[in-house]
Design an enzyme around this catalytic site. Structure first.
Site, mmCIF file in Angstrom:
data_model
loop_
_atom_site.group_PDB
_atom_site.id
_atom_site.type_symbol
_atom_site.label_atom_id
_atom_site.label_comp_id
_atom_site.label_asym_id
_atom_site.label_seq_id
_atom_site.Cartn_x
_atom_site.Cartn_y
_atom_site.Cartn_z
ATOM 1 N N LYS A 1 0.842 -1.116 0.037
ATOM 2 C CA LYS A 1 0.055 -0.067 -0.052
ATOM 3 C C LYS A 1 0.849 1.340 0.031
ATOM 4 O O LYS A 1 0.622 2.133 -0.721
ATOM 5 C CB LYS A 1 -0.878 -0.134 1.178
ATOM 6 C CG LYS A 1 -1.983 -0.989 1.309
ATOM 7 C CD LYS A 1 -2.851 -0.689 2.164
ATOM 8 C CE LYS A 1 -2.195 -0.825 3.773
ATOM 9 N NZ LYS A 1 -1.872 -2.036 4.109
ATOM 10 N N ARG B 1 -10.746 2.932 9.909
ATOM 11 C CA ARG B 1 -10.373 1.833 10.383
ATOM 12 C C ARG B 1 -11.854 1.187 10.717
ATOM 13 O O ARG B 1 -11.851 -0.271 10.901
ATOM 14 C CB ARG B 1 -9.376 1.828 11.451
ATOM 15 C CG ARG B 1 -8.048 2.291 11.030
ATOM 16 C CD ARG B 1 -7.104 2.156 12.213
ATOM 17 N NE ARG B 1 -5.738 2.491 11.995
ATOM 18 C CZ ARG B 1 -4.830 1.903 11.299
ATOM 19 N NH1 ARG B 1 -4.962 0.515 10.719
ATOM 20 N NH2 ARG B 1 -3.722 2.232 11.104
ATOM 21 N N ARG C 1 11.816 -11.154 4.230
ATOM 22 C CA ARG C 1 12.467 -9.899 4.250
ATOM 23 C C ARG C 1 13.653 -10.011 5.243
ATOM 24 O O ARG C 1 13.420 -10.609 6.202
ATOM 25 C CB ARG C 1 11.668 -8.817 4.794
ATOM 26 C CG ARG C 1 10.265 -8.469 3.788
ATOM 27 C CD ARG C 1 9.846 -7.049 4.154
ATOM 28 N NE ARG C 1 9.132 -6.931 5.584
ATOM 29 C CZ ARG C 1 8.245 -6.092 5.635
ATOM 30 N NH1 ARG C 1 7.809 -5.300 4.791
ATOM 31 N NH2 ARG C 1 7.691 -6.079 7.027
ATOM 32 N N ARG D 1 13.525 -9.145 10.826
ATOM 33 C CA ARG D 1 12.791 -8.304 11.966
ATOM 34 C C ARG D 1 11.865 -9.047 12.893
ATOM 35 O O ARG D 1 11.541 -10.134 12.291
ATOM 36 C CB ARG D 1 12.150 -7.182 11.471
ATOM 37 C CG ARG D 1 12.768 -6.047 10.896
ATOM 38 C CD ARG D 1 11.943 -4.985 10.174
ATOM 39 N NE ARG D 1 10.375 -5.163 10.353
ATOM 40 C CZ ARG D 1 9.444 -4.457 9.367
ATOM 41 N NH1 ARG D 1 10.276 -3.399 8.780
ATOM 42 N NH2 ARG D 1 8.399 -4.663 9.600
ATOM 43 N N ARG E 1 -0.845 -10.904 12.524
ATOM 44 C CA ARG E 1 -1.435 -9.626 11.844
ATOM 45 C C ARG E 1 -2.537 -9.853 10.868
ATOM 46 O O ARG E 1 -3.200 -8.838 10.759
ATOM 47 C CB ARG E 1 -0.099 -9.034 11.565
ATOM 48 C CG ARG E 1 0.748 -8.421 12.616
ATOM 49 C CD ARG E 1 2.134 -8.132 11.735
ATOM 50 N NE ARG E 1 2.159 -7.056 11.105
ATOM 51 C CZ ARG E 1 3.073 -6.943 10.270
ATOM 52 N NH1 ARG E 1 4.173 -7.575 10.162
ATOM 53 N NH2 ARG E 1 3.275 -5.854 9.346
#
Length: 217
Positions: free
Chosen positions: A15, A90, A129, A162, A173
């Site tokens: 996004k 939201r 990542r 991370r 998430r």
């Protein structure tokens, strides 16, 4: 006619990258909820002080305060070419309030673009990542690997994952995203404002899909 856009999508959908491109092409002002809250706190506005009292305690800022801060910002931007909302709304309550605010200010109704990416692809994107501990350069084990495994091409520093990119955290998430966003998607779909685009493919391919929607209105 000014364009007011809400971009929805799960974490890792891209996004942020697409928002930058949309804002640049259409001259939209990108409004981030976090930035607006921090600005209101910095200015010391009554709503900013209310927001600060929650933020200082690490609590979520209530809908009515967030909505009030967005309303103040929209009044400032009445003559802008349009707004790209980042992180707002939201909730369905925030979405309804946004519709009312745009109507009150005689601004264009919002267009909602949902970037859809399979959970399995998001998990692959995020868990793969890697970031350099020394210089912060970003890599991906599959899509953008370093020349030497585990070592930064730029500075030779070690590459690490991370903490919030481990699979268990990513799955959680995504679960939270689906639960919280589902009512919002339903609201916009029922209102006829929702457009869904595939978020898979190259950055250029995804932007082309979004651009074709925005340019046709």
């Amino acid at each position: 006619m000014a364009k007011n856009v809400v971009l929805l999508g799960p974490p890792g959908a891209g996004k942020g990258t697409q928002a930058e491109r949309i804002s640049k092409k259409y001259g939209l002002v990108q409004l981030s909820t976090g930035d607006m809250l921090r600005e209101a706190v910095k200015k010391g506005t009554p709503l900013g002080m209310q927001a600060k009292s929650y933020m200082d305690k690490g609590e979520l800022v209530p809908d009515d305060v967030v909505i009030g801060i967005v309303r103040e910002k929209l009044k400032e931007l009445k003559n802008a070419p349009g707004v790209l909302f980042d992180g707002f709304p939201r909730t369905v309550e925030q979405a309804k309030a946004l519709d009312s605010m745009l109507e009150e200010e005689e601004l264009s109704p919002v267009m909602v673009i949902q970037m859809e990416v399979d959970d399995s692809e998001i998990i692959e994107r995020l868990t793969g990542r890697r970031v350099c501990e020394k210089c912060g350069a970003n890599y991906h084990v599959k899509f953008n690997p370093p020349q030497k495994n585990g070592t930064c091409d730029a500075c030779g520093g070690p590459l690490v994952q991370r903490a919030d990119d481990n699979e268990e955290t990513v799955r959680n998430r995504l679960k939270v995203y689906h639960q919280s966003t589902s009512p919002l998607v339903g609201y916009y779909r029922e209102a006829g404002k929702l457009r869904v685009v595939g978020g898979s493919g190259s950055i250029d391919e995804v932007f082309s899909r979004i651009d074709s929607i925005l340019s046709s209105v």
